[in-house]
Design a protein around this motif. Sequence first.
Motif, PDB file in Angstrom:
ATOM      1  N   ASN A  41     -12.960  39.641  11.727  1.00 49.26           N
ATOM      2  CA  ASN A  41     -13.093  38.214  11.974  1.00 49.26           C
ATOM      3  C   ASN A  41     -11.768  37.530  11.682  1.00 49.26           C
ATOM      4  N   PHE A  42     -11.560  36.377  12.319  1.00 48.16           N
ATOM      5  CA  PHE A  42     -10.306  35.654  12.191  1.00 48.16           C
ATOM      6  C   PHE A  42     -10.593  34.153  12.154  1.00 48.16           C
ATOM      7  N   ARG A  43      -9.668  33.428  11.526  1.00 53.09           N
ATOM      8  CA  ARG A  43      -9.770  31.970  11.541  1.00 53.09           C
ATOM      9  C   ARG A  43      -8.386  31.351  11.439  1.00 53.09           C
ATOM     10  N   GLY A  44      -8.164  30.344  12.257  1.00 48.26           N
ATOM     11  CA  GLY A  44      -6.991  29.491  12.139  1.00 48.26           C
ATOM     12  C   GLY A  44      -7.458  28.095  11.803  1.00 48.26           C
ATOM     13  N   LEU A  45      -6.951  27.532  10.699  1.00 46.16           N
ATOM     14  CA  LEU A  45      -7.434  26.251  10.193  1.00 46.16           C
ATOM     15  C   LEU A  45      -6.292  25.250  10.092  1.00 46.16           C
ATOM     16  N   GLY A  46      -6.533  24.042  10.585  1.00 39.91           N
ATOM     17  CA  GLY A  46      -5.590  22.950  10.412  1.00 39.91           C
ATOM     18  C   GLY A  46      -6.252  21.820   9.643  1.00 39.91           C
ATOM     19  N   THR A  93       0.837  -1.207   0.000  1.00 39.40           N
ATOM     20  CA  THR A  93       0.000   0.000   0.000  1.00 39.40           C
ATOM     21  C   THR A  93       0.868   1.252   0.000  1.00 39.40           C
ATOM     22  N   CYS A  94       0.513   2.184  -0.875  1.00 39.99           N
ATOM     23  CA  CYS A  94       1.222   3.457  -0.945  1.00 39.99           C
ATOM     24  C   CYS A  94       0.428   4.513  -0.186  1.00 39.99           C
ATOM     25  N   LEU A  95       1.104   5.362   0.544  1.00 42.63           N
ATOM     26  CA  LEU A  95       0.460   6.361   1.395  1.00 42.63           C
ATOM     27  C   LEU A  95       1.080   7.732   1.153  1.00 42.63           C
ATOM     28  N   ARG A  96       0.210   8.736   1.100  1.00 43.24           N
ATOM     29  CA  ARG A  96       0.687  10.118   1.069  1.00 43.24           C
ATOM     30  C   ARG A  96       0.052  10.869   2.233  1.00 43.24           C
ATOM     31  N   VAL A  97       0.863  11.547   2.995  1.00 49.80           N
ATOM     32  CA  VAL A  97       0.405  12.340   4.128  1.00 49.80           C
ATOM     33  C   VAL A  97       0.567  13.813   3.767  1.00 49.80           C
ATOM     34  N   GLY A  98      -0.509  14.562   3.866  1.00 44.46           N
ATOM     35  CA  GLY A  98      -0.463  15.976   3.541  1.00 44.46           C
ATOM     36  C   GLY A  98      -1.362  16.765   4.459  1.00 44.46           C
ATOM     37  N   GLY A  99      -1.495  18.045   4.169  1.00 47.30           N
ATOM     38  CA  GLY A  99      -2.350  18.870   5.001  1.00 47.30           C
ATOM     39  C   GLY A  99      -2.201  20.334   4.685  1.00 47.30           C
ATOM     40  N   ARG A 100      -2.654  21.161   5.614  1.00 47.76           N
ATOM     41  CA  ARG A 100      -2.631  22.602   5.421  1.00 47.76           C
ATOM     42  C   ARG A 100      -2.710  23.297   6.768  1.00 47.76           C
ATOM     43  N   ALA A 101      -1.978  24.388   6.884  1.00 51.06           N
ATOM     44  CA  ALA A 101      -2.142  25.317   7.995  1.00 51.06           C
ATOM     45  C   ALA A 101      -2.515  26.659   7.370  1.00 51.06           C
ATOM     46  N   ARG A 102      -3.575  27.287   7.869  1.00 51.23           N
ATOM     47  CA  ARG A 102      -4.099  28.476   7.201  1.00 51.23           C
ATOM     48  C   ARG A 102      -4.562  29.507   8.227  1.00 51.23           C
ATOM     49  N   PHE A 103      -4.272  30.763   7.944  1.00 54.44           N
ATOM     50  CA  PHE A 103      -4.748  31.872   8.757  1.00 54.44           C
ATOM     51  C   PHE A 103      -5.534  32.830   7.868  1.00 54.44           C
TER      52      PHE A 103
END
Length: 492
Positions: free
Chosen positions: A84-89, A55-65
Amino acid sequence: MKLVKSLLLGSAAGLTVVAGAQAADLPVKKAVPVEYVRICSAYGAGFFYIPGTDTCLRVGGRARFEAGYVQSFSRSTGNGDLTNFRGLGRLNLDARTQTAYGTLRAFVRFELASRTGNYLTSGTQQRIANAFPALGVDTFGRAQQYVNVDKAFVQFAGLTAGRASSFFDFYAHDFEIIAGTLGSDLPSTNLIAYTAQFGNGFSATLSLEDPIFRKTPLFGNAATNANLASQFNIFTGNFNVSPVIGRDAAGNPVGLAFTDVVQRSRMPDFVGALRYDAAWGSAQISAAVHELNTGNASFAINGFNAAVAAPVVRAAGTTFAPRPQSEYGWAVQGGLKVNMPFIAAGDALYLQGAYGEGAQLYTGYSAQAGSYSASGAAAAIQGAGFNQFFSDAVLDPVTGRLDLSTSWTATGSFLHYWTPEWRSAVFGSYGEMSFGGASRANLAALNFNGLSPNPITNAFSQTIRDTYQFVAGASLIWSPVKDLDIGVEGFL
């Protein structure tokens, strides 16, 4: 005493020698060879083999303000929040295994965010259980925590099952940060679908999708009448009624029965899409069928009794209707994406249009003001001059039937790269929504929920009036290094 000590020391030395001899006689187990992580190039960059598997796996994501400012046109009670503000993971896990039937894929995306301020804490996400609010005096309606399983699906041999983006959608705010243009964009719904590949870029999909995330409340809201609402000690979220005129055996009107118009989950939405992908871009035609239903009569006045599931003949010869007949909303959409590398690498243009009856969330008319509500009273612009209504249908009090509303939207969006590091998007959309004139006039005859029998007063009432929207915006984004975007976006 000296003799005892000598004996003890001798015994200890003897034990040590014996133990050492036994340890030397034990077999030595060789260390297991270390299996290093191997790169998996079959599915693109970033994949690696999970040790000991195929099995092949890719791990990714995002940090956003995000930080935003929304102008308020009113300083009345409840208004005045401008920032207004937002912090997103975000965390993505993409696992793929090659089988005799093709690729087996499992994809999961988790999103967690802290959102504050007027615009980002609008009730849209709370109404579909994606966010929960703070309860403090100064934080209520101004702070939210957002925890969501945004994606969780399996794909195998043409099947897609789980939580995924709706197959009806096409543009889905691809070039936008705020995602405020009019148009359908449902990134997370529960579905099971089959996609057939015909070759040469053509494919077709049939999808059964969760209807909950496409429900706009039917018009009712008699809870604004204190005499009616006081009969129910329940949360107002479960309370939405609309009147139906009751008649005697001769057909003469003798009272009102208030029908529960909170929709139930009875059947999935049926979505079909025909798509074409090529080097020059993509095109898609999609359609959807969406059931609208109600409950039974909730209560009655002027001689009518409480809730029943079938017509009841009273001693005085009066009757009132059972549950109104279910209706079926529908929507169609066409979309086109054209790649324009002849202007600059990465440039592209989207054009999209949608029309629907009783399916407002498929045309996306409420995208700017906020979805999953019958009214846009809590719009993004505080103190807006009027309220918009988004109900998929109105229960006609005379006929006892659901009168479907109609809506349509058109959207265009263009992305241009000034340089490889700088890009801009410009986008605009227009839409209209209209309600049946007969059902509105019949509700006005009952002086119901803001509608008046007075022709002049009724003409200026905002309640279920036909409306239109125009939304336009632009952005400028700088990407100094790969996977880092710094940008600003504005809307009119």
